[in-house]
Write an enzyme that holds these catalytic residues in place. Structure first.
Site, short mmCIF file in Angstrom:
data_model
loop_
_atom_site.label_atom_id
_atom_site.label_comp_id
_atom_site.label_asym_id
_atom_site.label_seq_id
_atom_site.Cartn_x
_atom_site.Cartn_y
_atom_site.Cartn_z
N ASP A 15 6.64 4.59 -4.87
CA ASP A 15 7.71 5.22 -4.14
C ASP A 15 7.75 5.23 -2.36
O ASP A 15 7.48 6.28 -1.76
CB ASP A 15 7.42 6.85 -4.42
CG ASP A 15 6.17 7.51 -4.18
OD1 ASP A 15 5.21 6.72 -3.66
OD2 ASP A 15 6.11 8.78 -3.91
N ASP A 20 2.83 3.27 0.66
CA ASP A 20 3.01 2.50 -0.54
C ASP A 20 3.48 1.32 0.21
O ASP A 20 3.14 0.15 -0.47
CB ASP A 20 4.17 3.15 -1.11
CG ASP A 20 4.10 4.52 -1.74
OD1 ASP A 20 3.93 4.64 -2.98
OD2 ASP A 20 3.98 5.39 -1.05
N ASN A 45 8.27 10.29 -2.68
CA ASN A 45 8.38 10.49 -1.27
C ASN A 45 9.58 10.94 -0.82
O ASN A 45 9.97 11.79 -0.03
CB ASN A 45 7.81 9.50 -0.37
CG ASN A 45 6.19 9.43 -0.44
OD1 ASN A 45 5.44 10.35 -0.50
ND2 ASN A 45 5.68 8.13 -0.58
N THR A 134 1.19 4.17 -7.37
CA THR A 134 1.08 4.77 -6.09
C THR A 134 2.14 5.88 -5.92
O THR A 134 2.08 6.43 -4.60
CB THR A 134 0.97 3.93 -4.81
OG1 THR A 134 2.09 3.21 -4.84
CG2 THR A 134 -0.15 2.60 -5.09
N PHE A 176 -0.17 15.57 -3.94
CA PHE A 176 1.30 15.14 -4.19
C PHE A 176 1.67 14.47 -5.46
O PHE A 176 2.83 14.92 -6.19
CB PHE A 176 1.72 14.47 -2.88
CG PHE A 176 3.16 14.19 -3.01
CD1 PHE A 176 4.19 15.15 -2.61
CD2 PHE A 176 3.78 13.13 -3.27
CE1 PHE A 176 5.46 14.91 -2.70
CE2 PHE A 176 5.10 12.83 -3.31
CZ PHE A 176 6.18 13.76 -3.01
N ASN A 177 1.28 13.31 -5.58
CA ASN A 177 1.75 12.61 -6.74
C ASN A 177 1.49 13.11 -8.13
O ASN A 177 2.46 13.10 -8.97
CB ASN A 177 0.84 11.07 -6.89
CG ASN A 177 1.41 10.14 -5.79
OD1 ASN A 177 2.39 10.25 -5.10
ND2 ASN A 177 0.44 9.31 -5.35
N HIS A 250 -3.73 6.48 1.87
CA HIS A 250 -3.99 6.68 0.53
C HIS A 250 -3.75 5.34 -0.34
O HIS A 250 -4.64 4.90 -0.74
CB HIS A 250 -3.02 7.65 -0.17
CG HIS A 250 -3.02 9.07 0.79
ND1 HIS A 250 -3.99 9.98 0.76
CD2 HIS A 250 -2.16 9.43 1.59
CE1 HIS A 250 -3.78 10.93 1.26
NE2 HIS A 250 -2.81 10.72 1.93
N ASP A 251 -2.46 4.66 -0.36
CA ASP A 251 -2.16 4.16 -1.56
C ASP A 251 -2.86 2.65 -1.55
O ASP A 251 -3.09 2.26 -2.68
CB ASP A 251 -0.53 3.80 -1.50
CG ASP A 251 -0.01 5.11 -2.15
OD1 ASP A 251 -0.61 6.34 -2.58
OD2 ASP A 251 1.26 5.46 -1.69
C1 BDR Z 1 0.54 10.30 -1.92
O1 BDR Z 1 1.37 11.34 -1.84
C2 BDR Z 1 2.54 10.41 -0.93
O2 BDR Z 1 3.15 11.16 -0.13
C3 BDR Z 1 1.79 9.05 -0.53
O3 BDR Z 1 2.50 8.06 -0.45
C4 BDR Z 1 0.52 8.93 -1.54
O4 BDR Z 1 1.02 8.16 -2.79
C5 BDR Z 1 -0.96 11.13 -1.24
O5 BDR Z 1 -1.02 12.44 -1.82
CA CA Z 2 2.91 6.96 -2.78
#
Ligand code: BDR
Ligand code: CA
Length: 322
Positions: A15, A20, A45, A134, A176-177, A250-251
């Site tokens: 996303d 990402d 996102n 991701t 978040f994800n 993160h991703d």
């Molecule tokens: C995740 O949330 C998104 O904002 C980032 O792309 C990542 O995948 C981190 O919590």
């Molecule tokens: Ca992401």
């Protein structure tokens, strides 16, 4: 793209999103280790139209019009979409300088992402495809619910999401994800496929410090300055939020693990998803001490070497000069 037997054949479900974008770049700059069969987009996102356009923009940045992009589900399985423009900007890929990434040089495919995932799994040898996710797990969960037998032909799922021991980043409990589509996450976590979870426990160690940002900016890679421009924007919100020296990247942990698993330490344990309404909604409940004796269903990344992670990314970006 053709499946290469024995390679890391992946479908990247994402996303974009700054991190990402880095996951896409790391995958496509590593053809020896990663064979990317296609990119599928999820809403997360930013809304789906933008995440799809952003995937195409990242490909335009590296002048790639070969990798196919498939648009996925516009909403989580249940409930309304939650987005993160506060982190990624209105476009989802805002830059520090205000300059946009190039416009797409290719279109997304007509086929739905979920059909692409299922068709690819059906047409490929069993246990050859790694699904990398991701973003929210909506597309994967939809594919699993439509055709579980075909979905189980996947070798494994490698995902960024959740937090076993770390607090959440969208609520005190949830990452978040997972928070965006916990019902999708629940079905995937209970699918009995082999799952590797790169959650905040490890991604919060991967900080884009100013030294690491400069290394990317000043690398000899043609895309170094553009990538640094993206990360400069990405650093703003998170630096304030956490008070750290930069945002966590993160991703790309998912792809980095496929390339160099020894960068990370992984421990298998039971992980459940909280879907009941309340303060823990979207939490990944990880049983580190095996107090429940529940089946250990998830390989959780618990540590990672951040210097090696950033060296890998910085070095691989040079690929785009070839
Ligand atoms: C995740 O949330 C998104 O904002 C980032 O792309 C990542 O995948 C981190 O919590
Ligand atoms: Ca992401």
């Amino acid at each position: 793209m053709e499946v290469k037997l024995g390679a890391n054949n992946i479908i990247l479900d994402c996303d974009p999103g700054h991190d990402d974008a880095l996951a896409i770049l790391l995958a496509l700059s590593s053809p020896k280790e990663i064979n990317c069969l296609g990119i599928t987009t999820s809403a997360g996102n930013v809304p789906l139209e933008l995440t799809t356009k952003n995937a195409l923009r990242v490909l335009a940045l590296i002048k790639n019009n070969n990798i196919e992009v498939y648009k996925g589900c516009p909403k989580p399985l249940i409930g309304e979409l939650v987005t993160a423009e506060n982190v990624h900007g209105e476009s989802g890929l805002d830059t520090g300088s205000g300059t946009s990434l190039p416009e797409p040089i290719s279109n997304y495919e007509d086929k739905h992402a979920v059909n692409f995932i299922l068709d690819t799994l059906k047409e490929s040898p069993i246990n050859e495809i790694t699904l990398v996710a991701t973003g929210p797990l909506t597309n994967l969960a939809a594919a699993f619910s439509i055709d579980p037998k075909t979905f189980r032909r996947a070798k494994r799922i490698v995902l960024m999401g959740g937090a076993g021991f770390e607090p959440g980043n969208i609520t005190p409990a949830a990452e978040f994800n997972i928070y965006v589509d916990p019902f999708a996450a629940k079905s995937i976590f209970e699918s009995e496929l082999e799952i590797f979870m790169f959650g905040l426990d490890v991604t919060h160690k991967m900080i884009i410090t100013s030294r690491r940002l400069s290394a990317i900016k000043n690398s000899s890679s043609l895309v170094g300055p553009a990538v640094a421009d993206l990360l400069t924007f990405f650093n703003v919100y998170d630096t304030k939020k956490y008070g750290w020296d930069g945002a966590p990247l993160h991703d790309p942990c998912t792809i980095a693990w496929l390339i160099s698993p020894d960068i990370f330490k992984v421990k298998k344990m039971s992980v459940e998803i909280e879907t009941n309404n309340g303060p823990a909604y979207g939490r990944t409940i990880a049983d580190w001490f095996n107090v429940t004796s529940k089946k250990k269903n998830i390989n959780v990344a618990v540590n990672g070497n951040s210097d090696r992670f950033f060296e890998l990314i910085t070095e691989r970006l040079n690929f785009f000069d070839e």
